[in-house]
Design an enzyme around this catalytic site. Structure first.
Site, PDB file in Angstrom:
ATOM      1  N   GLU A  71      38.537 -34.315  22.847  1.00 14.19           N
ATOM      2  CA  GLU A  71      38.094 -33.357  23.179  1.00 14.19           C
ATOM      3  C   GLU A  71      37.806 -33.091  24.658  1.00 14.19           C
ATOM      4  O   GLU A  71      37.165 -33.920  25.328  1.00 14.19           O
ATOM      5  CB  GLU A  71      36.626 -33.037  22.487  1.00 14.19           C
ATOM      6  CG  GLU A  71      36.015 -31.759  22.916  1.00 14.19           C
ATOM      7  CD  GLU A  71      34.349 -31.634  22.501  1.00 14.19           C
ATOM      8  OE1 GLU A  71      34.035 -30.528  22.289  1.00 14.19           O
ATOM      9  OE2 GLU A  71      34.015 -32.999  21.884  1.00 14.19           O
ATOM     10  N   GLU A  96      29.221 -24.690  17.071  1.00 14.67           N
ATOM     11  CA  GLU A  96      28.580 -25.831  17.975  1.00 14.67           C
ATOM     12  C   GLU A  96      27.977 -25.228  19.265  1.00 14.67           C
ATOM     13  O   GLU A  96      28.124 -25.321  20.260  1.00 14.67           O
ATOM     14  CB  GLU A  96      29.489 -26.998  18.543  1.00 14.67           C
ATOM     15  CG  GLU A  96      28.905 -28.096  19.043  1.00 14.67           C
ATOM     16  CD  GLU A  96      29.736 -28.844  19.691  1.00 14.67           C
ATOM     17  OE1 GLU A  96      29.659 -30.183  19.563  1.00 14.67           O
ATOM     18  OE2 GLU A  96      30.640 -28.328  20.447  1.00 14.67           O
TER      19      GLU A  96
END
Length: 270
Positions: A152, A251
């Site tokens: 990520e 998120e």
């Protein structure tokens, strides 16, 4: 929201008004069928009873675990992963079996391996070589249960070296050139990519086939969709049109209460 993708609730940022083990049930009551977590324990190898309690909380809530982070250090304190951190590499390696073991019990298919910040005690090359080894190790273990290790790009951490999708894909390419592990994929957090100045539309156009998981928050602020200026609905629709069929992790930090922060998403779309 016009895209057909399914949503999963990141219970490390949402429902924080509740104890951790009560959050999966709260997500289900709010209409969701899936949850994801950052590493939910203090230690890299927590006591079995803590692991069992976590597994039970998710199973009893009747929700799917769609993502789990490997141990990433002290996130509130600024750590962003152990993958490339020589001093703590053994902790990461000890954690891999535990994390994938939890995933096996709950049918989780994605494990996020945060790369780690640059460390003054080691050269960048030393850190990057170590990261390749550790990601290959993690992918090998995850592959035994048919799962994927996620890499990520992250914003808001000045010493974290993976900032764009190209940065993360370059790491994945290095691992796959050195080791025979197909099961590594990009975690495309549309918030982090946008804040870091990546061309998110171009990333979607060029690399949807390499996106293994998606997360969203609006910017500025990292709050729920609709609080900022990002074209999230259009981008998620483009991902779906390009063949992405995975989950979309919510998120974000709720600007009000967690339940109120879901107002943008009709109940029947959760």
């Amino acid at each position: 929201m016009s895209h057909p993708l399914r949503h999963t609730v990141n219970c490390s940022l949402l429902f924080t008004e509740l104890p951790l083990l009560e959050r999966p049930e709260a997500a289900r009551r709010a209409g969701f069928s899936a949850v994801e977590f950052w590493w939910p324990f203090v230690e890299a190898v927590p006591p079995d009873r803590q692991v069992d309690a976590f597994v039970t909380a998710i199973a009893d809530a009747g929700v799917q675990l769609t993502g789990l982070n490997f141990v990433a250090g002290d996130m509130p304190g600024g750590d962003r992963g152990l993958v490339s951190w020589p001093k703590r590499s053994s902790e990461f390696r000890d954690n891999v079996d535990v994390t994938v073991g939890i995933g096996e019990r709950l049918g989780c298919q994605g494990f996020n391996a945060l790369y780690g910040n640059r460390d003054d005690a080691s050269s960048e090359r030393e850190q990057d070589d170590l990261a390749v080894e550790n990601l290959a190790l993690a992918a090998g273990v995850a592959g035994r249960i048919g799962a994927t290790v996620l890499v990520e790009p992250v914003s808001g951490a000045d010493r974290y070296p993976l900032r764009t999708a190209a940065d993360a894909l370059g790491v994945i390419d290095r691992v796959q050139a050195a080791y025979d592990v197909p099961n590594l994929g990009l975690l495309a957090d549309l918030y982090h990519l946008a804040v870091n100045g990546d061309d998110v539309d171009q990333v979607i156009a060029d690399h949807t086939d390499r996106v293994a998981h998606v997360q969203i928050a609006d910017a500025p602020g990292r709050n729920e969709p609709g609080t900022g200026t990002l074209p999230l609905d259009r981008q998620l629709s483009a991902l779906a049109a390009n063949g992405y069929t995975g989950w979309v992790g919510l998120e974000y930090k709720p600007s009000t209460s967690t339940d109120e922060s879901f107002g943008w998403l009709p109940f029947d779309r959760r």
